[in-house]
Every structure is written in structure tokens, then in C-alpha cells.
Design a protein around this motif. Structure first.
Motif, PDB file in Angstrom:
ATOM      1  N   ARG A 110       0.835  -1.195   0.000  1.00  0.00           N
ATOM      2  CA  ARG A 110       0.000   0.000   0.000  1.00  0.00           C
ATOM      3  C   ARG A 110       0.870   1.244   0.000  1.00  0.00           C
ATOM      4  O   ARG A 110       1.856   1.318   0.727  1.00  0.00           O
ATOM      5  CB  ARG A 110      -0.851   0.066   1.258  1.00  0.00           C
ATOM      6  CG  ARG A 110      -1.843  -0.995   1.406  1.00  0.00           C
ATOM      7  CD  ARG A 110      -2.524  -0.810   2.737  1.00  0.00           C
ATOM      8  NE  ARG A 110      -3.639  -1.732   2.844  1.00  0.00           N
ATOM      9  CZ  ARG A 110      -4.500  -1.700   3.818  1.00  0.00           C
ATOM     10  NH1 ARG A 110      -4.380  -0.815   4.788  1.00  0.00           N
ATOM     11  NH2 ARG A 110      -5.489  -2.546   3.862  1.00  0.00           N
ATOM     12  N   GLN A 133       1.859   4.644   1.243  1.00  0.00           N
ATOM     13  CA  GLN A 133       1.642   5.459   2.437  1.00  0.00           C
ATOM     14  C   GLN A 133       2.442   6.736   2.287  1.00  0.00           C
ATOM     15  O   GLN A 133       3.637   6.692   2.048  1.00  0.00           O
ATOM     16  CB  GLN A 133       2.042   4.744   3.720  1.00  0.00           C
ATOM     17  CG  GLN A 133       1.767   5.612   4.946  1.00  0.00           C
ATOM     18  CD  GLN A 133       1.897   4.866   6.255  1.00  0.00           C
ATOM     19  OE1 GLN A 133       1.421   3.758   6.389  1.00  0.00           O
ATOM     20  NE2 GLN A 133       2.564   5.473   7.215  1.00  0.00           N
ATOM     21  N   VAL A 186      -7.356   7.290   5.990  1.00  0.00           N
ATOM     22  CA  VAL A 186      -7.578   6.807   4.625  1.00  0.00           C
ATOM     23  C   VAL A 186      -8.302   7.902   3.845  1.00  0.00           C
ATOM     24  O   VAL A 186      -9.355   8.381   4.260  1.00  0.00           O
ATOM     25  CB  VAL A 186      -8.393   5.501   4.599  1.00  0.00           C
ATOM     26  CG1 VAL A 186      -8.653   5.061   3.158  1.00  0.00           C
ATOM     27  CG2 VAL A 186      -7.666   4.404   5.359  1.00  0.00           C
ATOM     28  N   HIS A 227      -3.171   6.475   3.722  1.00  0.00           N
ATOM     29  CA  HIS A 227      -3.321   5.602   2.566  1.00  0.00           C
ATOM     30  C   HIS A 227      -4.398   6.258   1.716  1.00  0.00           C
ATOM     31  O   HIS A 227      -5.098   7.159   2.176  1.00  0.00           O
ATOM     32  CB  HIS A 227      -3.789   4.202   2.977  1.00  0.00           C
ATOM     33  CG  HIS A 227      -2.827   3.439   3.809  1.00  0.00           C
ATOM     34  ND1 HIS A 227      -1.546   3.121   3.410  1.00  0.00           N
ATOM     35  CD2 HIS A 227      -2.960   2.904   5.048  1.00  0.00           C
ATOM     36  CE1 HIS A 227      -0.946   2.424   4.343  1.00  0.00           C
ATOM     37  NE2 HIS A 227      -1.774   2.288   5.358  1.00  0.00           N
ATOM     38  N   TRP A 228      -4.596   5.772   0.487  1.00  0.00           N
ATOM     39  CA  TRP A 228      -5.616   6.386  -0.356  1.00  0.00           C
ATOM     40  C   TRP A 228      -6.196   5.399  -1.356  1.00  0.00           C
ATOM     41  O   TRP A 228      -5.628   4.350  -1.614  1.00  0.00           O
ATOM     42  CB  TRP A 228      -5.043   7.600  -1.081  1.00  0.00           C
ATOM     43  CG  TRP A 228      -4.132   7.266  -2.235  1.00  0.00           C
ATOM     44  CD1 TRP A 228      -2.825   6.862  -2.162  1.00  0.00           C
ATOM     45  CD2 TRP A 228      -4.467   7.293  -3.622  1.00  0.00           C
ATOM     46  NE1 TRP A 228      -2.334   6.652  -3.421  1.00  0.00           N
ATOM     47  CE2 TRP A 228      -3.315   6.906  -4.338  1.00  0.00           C
ATOM     48  CE3 TRP A 228      -5.615   7.620  -4.328  1.00  0.00           C
ATOM     49  CZ2 TRP A 228      -3.288   6.831  -5.716  1.00  0.00           C
ATOM     50  CZ3 TRP A 228      -5.596   7.544  -5.710  1.00  0.00           C
ATOM     51  CH2 TRP A 228      -4.431   7.151  -6.387  1.00  0.00           C
ATOM     52  N   TYR A 229      -7.364   5.778  -1.890  1.00  0.00           N
ATOM     53  CA  TYR A 229      -7.983   5.024  -2.968  1.00  0.00           C
ATOM     54  C   TYR A 229      -8.863   5.935  -3.815  1.00  0.00           C
ATOM     55  O   TYR A 229      -9.269   7.000  -3.379  1.00  0.00           O
ATOM     56  CB  TYR A 229      -8.795   3.828  -2.453  1.00  0.00           C
ATOM     57  CG  TYR A 229      -9.978   4.175  -1.579  1.00  0.00           C
ATOM     58  CD1 TYR A 229     -11.202   4.568  -2.126  1.00  0.00           C
ATOM     59  CD2 TYR A 229      -9.895   4.063  -0.197  1.00  0.00           C
ATOM     60  CE1 TYR A 229     -12.291   4.870  -1.327  1.00  0.00           C
ATOM     61  CE2 TYR A 229     -10.985   4.347   0.609  1.00  0.00           C
ATOM     62  CZ  TYR A 229     -12.174   4.741   0.032  1.00  0.00           C
ATOM     63  OH  TYR A 229     -13.255   5.034   0.826  1.00  0.00           O
ATOM     64  N   HIS A 242     -10.196   0.045  -3.804  1.00  0.00           N
ATOM     65  CA  HIS A 242      -9.125  -0.712  -3.164  1.00  0.00           C
ATOM     66  C   HIS A 242      -8.003   0.260  -2.843  1.00  0.00           C
ATOM     67  O   HIS A 242      -7.784   1.232  -3.569  1.00  0.00           O
ATOM     68  CB  HIS A 242      -8.637  -1.875  -4.043  1.00  0.00           C
ATOM     69  CG  HIS A 242      -7.895  -1.448  -5.256  1.00  0.00           C
ATOM     70  ND1 HIS A 242      -8.521  -1.031  -6.412  1.00  0.00           N
ATOM     71  CD2 HIS A 242      -6.572  -1.346  -5.497  1.00  0.00           C
ATOM     72  CE1 HIS A 242      -7.615  -0.700  -7.309  1.00  0.00           C
ATOM     73  NE2 HIS A 242      -6.418  -0.877  -6.787  1.00  0.00           N
ATOM     74  N   ILE A 243      -7.308   0.006  -1.758  1.00  0.00           N
ATOM     75  CA  ILE A 243      -6.205   0.879  -1.353  1.00  0.00           C
ATOM     76  C   ILE A 243      -5.133   0.826  -2.439  1.00  0.00           C
ATOM     77  O   ILE A 243      -4.738  -0.249  -2.895  1.00  0.00           O
ATOM     78  CB  ILE A 243      -5.621   0.447   0.009  1.00  0.00           C
ATOM     79  CG1 ILE A 243      -6.680   0.507   1.109  1.00  0.00           C
ATOM     80  CG2 ILE A 243      -4.412   1.297   0.377  1.00  0.00           C
ATOM     81  CD1 ILE A 243      -7.188   1.885   1.451  1.00  0.00           C
TER      82      ILE A 243
END
Length: 121
Positions: A6, A8, A63, A96-98, A106-107
Motif C-alpha cells: 500500500r 503510504q 484513509v 493511505h488512499w484510494y 481498493h487501497i
């Protein structure tokens, strides 16, 4: 075979604002602050974060979700953490992001599209 992880990153906490990174569950950040102060359960969560963040930082990244239609950036998970960071005036926060897409989320493993935070609104 390499395994991606992921993405970050960190961002300045000042971007947790009604103009840049907005809350998804509340109209404005002021509404989140007010609700958390008024509800006993939320106030307890916030108090715990206000105690622990100065001592050991943020254990769980915030997130962020990005609307793929307009490019708006929202806190998707971590409203209590974001409010605590704002109250503490922490310099930066991990995230984190999506993408928020109709096909699901989804990440992301790819770098965050920082340019979206520099747009004029």
C-alpha cells in the motif's frame, strides 16, 4: 515475484480543511468537531487520541478517498483521527488512499495524485 505494498504518504494537517481534504460523513469539519464533543462515545475516542498521538504519533493512517469524477479528496476513514490531529495542530499525518469509483475501491499502491490538492476550487 515482487509484492506491491500500500502506498503510504504524509500530508500537512492544515490540508484537513473544508477547501482541501473534506470529511465524508459531515458537511464541514466544524460539524465533525461539534458532534464529537457532544456524543459521549465520540468524545471518549477523541480524548484517547488526544492523549496518545502526542506520545507516539498516529498508529493507524487516515484513509483518503478521491472521487474519480471530480477529483475531490475526502477523509474516507479516520474522522476521529483527523479531528484529533486538527485539535493538536500536528504538522503532518500519515495516510493511505484510494479512488472512489463505481466499480469499487481498493487501497492504492501507486503514488497519491498530489496535484489534486493544488487545484483552485
Amino acid at each position: 515475484m515482487s509484492t506491491m505494498t500500500r502506498y503510504q504518504g504524509t500530508l500537512p494537517t492544515v490540508l484537513l480543511s473544508d477547501a482541501a481534504i473534506r470529511p465524508t460523513e459531515y458537511t464541514r469539519w466544524a460539524h465533525a468537531h461539534t458532534r464529537f464533543a457532544r456524543r459521549e462515545k465520540d468524545a471518549a475516542i477523541l480524548a484517547g487520541l488526544l492523549d496518545t498521538i502526542p506520545q507516539r504519533g498516529l498508529d493507524v493512517p487516515v484513509v483518503l478517498g478521491i472521487d474519480d469524477r471530480y477529483g475531490d479528496v475526502y477523509v474516507a476513514d479516520g474522522h476521529h483521527r483527523a479531528v484529533a490531529l486538527r485539535i493538536l495542530r500536528a504538522p503532518r499525518f500519515p495516510f493511505h488512499w484510494y479512488w472512489i469509483k463505481s466499480a469499487g475501491v481498493h487501497i492504492e499502491e501507486r503514488p497519491f495524485p498530489y496535484y489534486l490538492l493544488n487545484r483552485t476550487r
